[in-house]
Design a protein around this motif. Sequence first.
Motif, mmCIF file in Angstrom:
data_model
loop_
_atom_site.group_PDB
_atom_site.id
_atom_site.type_symbol
_atom_site.label_atom_id
_atom_site.label_comp_id
_atom_site.label_asym_id
_atom_site.label_seq_id
_atom_site.Cartn_x
_atom_site.Cartn_y
_atom_site.Cartn_z
ATOM 1 N N THR A 68 36.983 28.666 46.962
ATOM 2 C CA THR A 68 37.665 28.830 45.682
ATOM 3 C C THR A 68 38.812 27.841 45.597
ATOM 4 O O THR A 68 39.437 27.491 46.611
ATOM 5 N N ALA A 69 39.094 27.382 44.389
ATOM 6 C CA ALA A 69 40.204 26.459 44.143
ATOM 7 C C ALA A 69 40.906 26.896 42.866
ATOM 8 O O ALA A 69 40.292 26.930 41.800
ATOM 9 N N GLU A 70 42.159 27.246 42.972
ATOM 10 C CA GLU A 70 42.907 27.733 41.816
ATOM 11 C C GLU A 70 43.631 26.595 41.124
ATOM 12 O O GLU A 70 44.355 25.829 41.754
ATOM 13 N N VAL A 71 43.426 26.469 39.810
ATOM 14 C CA VAL A 71 44.098 25.439 39.013
ATOM 15 C C VAL A 71 44.942 26.124 37.938
ATOM 16 O O VAL A 71 44.713 27.283 37.580
ATOM 17 N N THR A 72 45.921 25.389 37.421
ATOM 18 C CA THR A 72 46.814 25.907 36.386
ATOM 19 C C THR A 72 46.586 25.131 35.105
ATOM 20 O O THR A 72 46.590 23.896 35.113
ATOM 21 N N LEU A 73 46.370 25.838 34.007
ATOM 22 C CA LEU A 73 46.126 25.168 32.735
ATOM 23 C C LEU A 73 47.423 24.622 32.145
ATOM 24 O O LEU A 73 48.526 25.078 32.458
ATOM 25 N N LYS B 81 48.374 29.496 32.640
ATOM 26 C CA LYS B 81 47.259 30.407 32.914
ATOM 27 C C LYS B 81 46.455 29.861 34.092
ATOM 28 O O LYS B 81 46.174 28.661 34.161
ATOM 29 N N LYS B 82 46.074 30.745 34.996
ATOM 30 C CA LYS B 82 45.328 30.343 36.182
ATOM 31 C C LYS B 82 43.822 30.442 35.938
ATOM 32 O O LYS B 82 43.350 31.364 35.279
ATOM 33 N N VAL B 83 43.104 29.472 36.461
ATOM 34 C CA VAL B 83 41.642 29.480 36.441
ATOM 35 C C VAL B 83 41.168 29.217 37.862
ATOM 36 O O VAL B 83 41.701 28.334 38.549
ATOM 37 N N THR B 84 40.183 29.971 38.311
ATOM 38 C CA THR B 84 39.647 29.795 39.652
ATOM 39 C C THR B 84 38.319 29.062 39.586
ATOM 40 O O THR B 84 37.363 29.544 38.966
ATOM 41 N N LEU B 85 38.269 27.887 40.202
ATOM 42 C CA LEU B 85 37.020 27.138 40.334
ATOM 43 C C LEU B 85 36.324 27.636 41.597
ATOM 44 O O LEU B 85 36.912 27.652 42.673
#
Length: 322
Positions: A79-84, A91-95
Amino acid sequence: MGKKSRNRAKNTATVTLDPADLVDVGPREPCPCGSGKRFKQCHGREQAQAADTFVVRPFEGLPSECDLIAFREIVPAGTAEVTLAGEHKDKKVTLVTLLPMAMPGLVRDDESIWIGLQTHAASGDPSRDLGHAITAALATEPGNPIELGDLMKDGPRLQDLIDTSKPIAVKVHEGFDYWVGENVEDPTGEVAAGLERANDAASPTVRLESVEAAYWTQIGDRRYLRWVLPHSEDTLLNALARLHAAGSSALTDGSRLIGSFRALGVLAPVWELPADAEAADLEKPAAEFAVALEKALATEAPLSTEERAARAGLASRQLTIR
């Protein structure tokens, strides 16, 4: 063409639509721009052109570019968490390397967004595919998989949606148990059975801590290190050839550089390791190799005869992942 027709054509060309408004529009439905035409005859024509776009290095400019490439191509569970940025700032999105049934994305009950990396590509630009999936997810109700719809010609790329000033937190998992988390009811045992099958198919993989984007893995009874590097192919091959010709391309005793693969615009050298080599055994050797590689990368002298021969051998053992 009459005056009314000319005005309609002009209006169609100048109307700008939010890609989120086009996610659920069918090809035979009226175009949301109000032209009166079917979608496929109006703004929908851009979608066919979008699929033809090819980007050699789609994740260039993103933090942790090489880790994202590894997650898309070689890491089974991660998993890789990115921030919009922008409208959805912070807002966080998990790739996720892989979601159940290889779905492109999911909005969980807690409103968190998960986007799959190892999915079928809709275009020649994986960054645009991911941007399209995130856009669709932002318009999806919690507790549902996302419905992608058609890719738009001018839709956002991942670089347009995330805050590239913030690091991407990457994590490799031993298996896919993170799909369900805790307190998931499974009265029939179907979820547990599915997880067991997925976990059995995943090769053990560990990300090194001393260097970026280097992954130890065991495939069958053999062990390897696959290291995704950000340098241009020619530059990296020259540097590896210098080290190989000097007898310095091995990481540890009993290891050997066996080739590399191309993925999303960069190279990933591959070392075969001794049968008992663990990821922890490679931390110091990998850090030392990184220093030697940087020195070789900075060397501008022409390759010697031995180095050219080494380069030719390394180039002949390349594999392109598509």
